[in-house]
Design an enzyme around this catalytic site. Structure first.
Site, mmCIF file in Angstrom:
data_model
loop_
_atom_site.group_PDB
_atom_site.id
_atom_site.type_symbol
_atom_site.label_atom_id
_atom_site.label_comp_id
_atom_site.label_asym_id
_atom_site.label_seq_id
_atom_site.Cartn_x
_atom_site.Cartn_y
_atom_site.Cartn_z
ATOM 1 N N LYS A 130 0.887 -1.105 -0.166
ATOM 2 C CA LYS A 130 0.048 0.073 -0.044
ATOM 3 C C LYS A 130 0.807 1.203 0.015
ATOM 4 O O LYS A 130 2.028 1.049 0.699
ATOM 5 C CB LYS A 130 -0.770 0.021 1.365
ATOM 6 C CG LYS A 130 -1.835 -1.126 1.553
ATOM 7 C CD LYS A 130 -3.253 -0.434 1.408
ATOM 8 C CE LYS A 130 -4.252 -1.533 1.114
ATOM 9 N NZ LYS A 130 -4.410 -2.263 2.605
ATOM 10 N N HIS A 133 0.088 7.127 2.436
ATOM 11 C CA HIS A 133 -0.793 8.376 2.135
ATOM 12 C C HIS A 133 -1.145 9.209 3.479
ATOM 13 O O HIS A 133 -0.589 8.714 4.495
ATOM 14 C CB HIS A 133 -2.049 7.845 1.503
ATOM 15 C CG HIS A 133 -2.867 6.799 2.246
ATOM 16 N ND1 HIS A 133 -3.658 7.416 3.607
ATOM 17 C CD2 HIS A 133 -3.050 5.589 2.315
ATOM 18 C CE1 HIS A 133 -4.480 6.345 3.859
ATOM 19 N NE2 HIS A 133 -3.779 5.104 3.293
ATOM 20 N N HIS A 136 -1.458 7.900 6.988
ATOM 21 C CA HIS A 136 -0.459 7.342 7.935
ATOM 22 C C HIS A 136 0.155 8.591 8.551
ATOM 23 O O HIS A 136 1.219 8.297 9.328
ATOM 24 C CB HIS A 136 0.307 6.716 7.186
ATOM 25 C CG HIS A 136 -0.401 5.352 6.326
ATOM 26 N ND1 HIS A 136 -0.260 5.365 4.998
ATOM 27 C CD2 HIS A 136 -0.696 4.412 6.748
ATOM 28 C CE1 HIS A 136 -0.975 4.141 4.655
ATOM 29 N NE2 HIS A 136 -1.238 3.584 5.632
#
Ligand code: ARG
Length: 571
Positions: A130, A133, A136
């Site tokens: 992942k 982004h 986070h």
């Protein structure tokens, strides 16, 4: 020591002197807690409400105030005055300035209160395949800041990235890679290419359900240590981590250990065995769970029907491992509040297993991030990747520098410090539990209460100190009576509180307290700067103001460091 504590000590001494036989009197810390700031500053700097002593002393508050006032004779600290049931204090401003500034060194606020204790911090903890982004940012920066705060207070800290690197999705990804992917694609496309493979898997599996079994089979191979499966999986992991490390490097974030969920593959047996031995496992629809109905929670899932372990099982194994390995005093989990139930459940399971240290595990929860009023969603295009956000912030900082200080040395580096500082500051500016709604214009705002504003106040102090040094240094004895004005006193008051704020931020796991405090210092210093000539003709007054500037620079720099911002000396 800050002024309030000194006055509390005065009150305590007066209390015992005036009422030597009284029982149940408050101690100095309690007295400090009772003290107030008078609503009208002409009444004094602090007030002590004597009615809080009326009960233990069995006397009327004005009489108590009179008696205390008579017993206080320390004009070097403060002047006391009775106002009804209140005892008001006016600080000796000159002395306060001297004492505060004498105490401030570059490491002011640091302590050894944590000596001999270890704090584990589980933060960032991203998932493999992942992209990093804005969702986070909170966990990454709150965790990073708390780590610095605890270090500063003398604790040993262990920063752990509990990677999400275990789960059936990785089997599916490998399956898709083997069928439709290529090495070049993943090497070039990175995490995006892996995500694309995963999406493709689901599309194809709708047509051909047999793929699901194939995906599961690959996952089983990972778990069994099959060479090919592991090689692909570890490579996926490496590619994800390369991406993440680039972002971590920009943010200055580091970890002592990357121990993801898969790290605990061989540490699960112990959990299951202990739970069985302690008769805590019960069967429910084929699965093994720990019943928590007495605690008013749904059962905690430990083993699926097919024997696979779960997220909670891995957290239990991780907690046992960390306790054995690091002997932590506390273990903090900086994770969104959506996972509140998960943490409450498995903390409770650990307690039921008989581990008293279960109480030392803390879920440091934070609010949700949305994007312009709506939830984040990759699919709907409502997603902001961290590298993009950081790049844009740096670009904007650079544009402003080009416009306002085109001759600045090392522009690129300062733009990094300022741009990234703006993003980090915004992340740590509100109480962590508050939800954050992301707007581009807000994230890239450099005015008002922002990181660049505080950084600028710091750079201003540095520039002033350079000018002072050029003008011949501050050889003169500082005349602290030049710092008795309201503006200087407000700066001093805030500086003197810094240590306490850091301590409280650690206690409440709340870096935003430091963010707010350094902002107030920057504001108070700016006000002082506009109202007073710092490099005055009077050498003694100048030396005192320069000393205040130096102390402000040190405290802002430390405060910014603790919340993960750099402090450029020129902007
Ligand atoms: N990887 C998880 C997620 O993205 C967070 C892990 C938090 N740490 C933990 N020990 N559970 O939701």
């Amino acid at each position: 020591m800050e002024a309030k504590k000194r006055i509390a000590a005065l009150i305590k001494r007066a209390m015992h002197q005036a009422f030597p036989d009284a029982q149940d009197l408050p101690d100095a810390a309690q007295i400090a807690g009772l003290m107030e700031i008078p609503p009208d500053p002409t009444m004094g700097d602090y007030a002590f409400p004597c009615f809080r002593l009326a009960k233990p002393l069995r006397k009327a508050p004005p009489i108590i105030a009179q008696a205390l006032c008579a017993a206080i004779d320390e004009p070097r600290t403060a002047q006391a005055q009775v106002a009804g049931g209140y005892l008001n204090f006016r600080l000796n401003r000159e002395n306060f300035a001297r004492q505060t500034l004498e105490a401030i060194t570059p490491r002011y606020g640091a302590s050894e209160e944590g000596a001999g204790k270890t704090i584990c911090l589980d933060y960032s903890s991203i998932n493999i395949a992942k992209r990093f982004h804005i969702g986070h940012l909170s966990t990454t920066m709150i965790g990073h800041s708390l780590k610095r705060i605890y270090d500063f207070l003398g604790y040993r800290t262990v920063g752990i990235n509990h990677l999400g690197d275990w789960g059936t999705q990785f089997g599916k990804m490998i399956c898709a890679y083997r069928r439709w992917g290529s090495r070049e694609e993943v090497e070039q496309g990175g995490v995006d290419a892996m995500t694309a493979l995963y999406v493709r898997f689901h599309q194809e599996a709708e047509k051909d359900p047999a793929l699901e079994d194939e995906g599961r089979a690959w996952f089983k191979k990972i778990e069994e240590g099959d060479e090919e499966a592991l090689a692909i999986f570890n490579w996926f992991k490496e590619v994800t981590l390369q991406d993440a490390r680039r972002v971590y490097a920009k943010l200055g974030v580091e970890f002592d250990a990357y121990q993801g969920e898969s790290f605990y593959n061989d540490k699960m047996d112990r959990v299951i065995r202990e739970l069985r031995e302690k008769h805590l496992l019960v069967e429910s629809e084929g699965a093994q769970v720990v019943d928590l109905s007495e605690e008013n929670m749904p059962p905690c899932l430990i083993l699926k029907r097919d024997g696979a372990t779960l997220y909670a099982t891995r957290d239990l194994a991780a907690a046992l491992y960390r306790k054995d390995t690091y002997h932590f005093h506390k273990c903090l989990y900086v994770v969104a509040y959506q996972q509140d139930l998960h943490f409450r459940q498995w903390f409770k399971v650990l307690e039921k297993m008989g581990y008293p240290w279960a109480k030392d595990l803390v879920h440091v929860a934070f609010g949700m991030v949305s994007y312009e009023g709506q939830s984040l969603s990759t699919r709907k295009g409502r997603m902001i990747y961290l590298d993009e956000l950081l790049d844009r912030a740096v670009e904007k900082a650079l544009a402003i520098i080009e416009e306002k200080s085109p001759n600045l040395e090392d522009k690129q580096r300062v733009a990094q410090q300022v741009g990234i500082g703006a993003v980090v500051y915004a992340t740590l500016s509100n109480n962590r539990i508050k939800d954050i709604d992301f707007w581009w214009d807000r994230a890239l705002n450099f005015d008002g209460e922002t990181g660049p504003y505080v950084q600028y106040a710091h750079a201003r102090c540095c520039s002033l100190l350079r000018r002072a040094a050029e003008a011949g240094g501050n050889a003169a004895q500082p005349r602290f009576d030049a710092l008795c004005d309201d503006e200087a006193q407000e700066v001093l008051r805030l500086l003197s509180r810094f240590g306490e704020v850091v301590h409280e931020a650690a206690e409440r796991y709340e870096p935003s307290m430091i963010t707010r405090h350094v902002t107030q210092i920057a504001q108070a210093y700016n006000k002082f700067y506009y109202e007073h000539r710092i490099l005055d003709e009077d050498a003694g007054a100048s030396a005192a103001r320069v000393r205040l500037t130096e102390a402000t620079r040190d405290v802002i720099r430390t405060g910014l460091w603790l919340i993960g911002l750099e402090a450029p000396e020129r902007m």
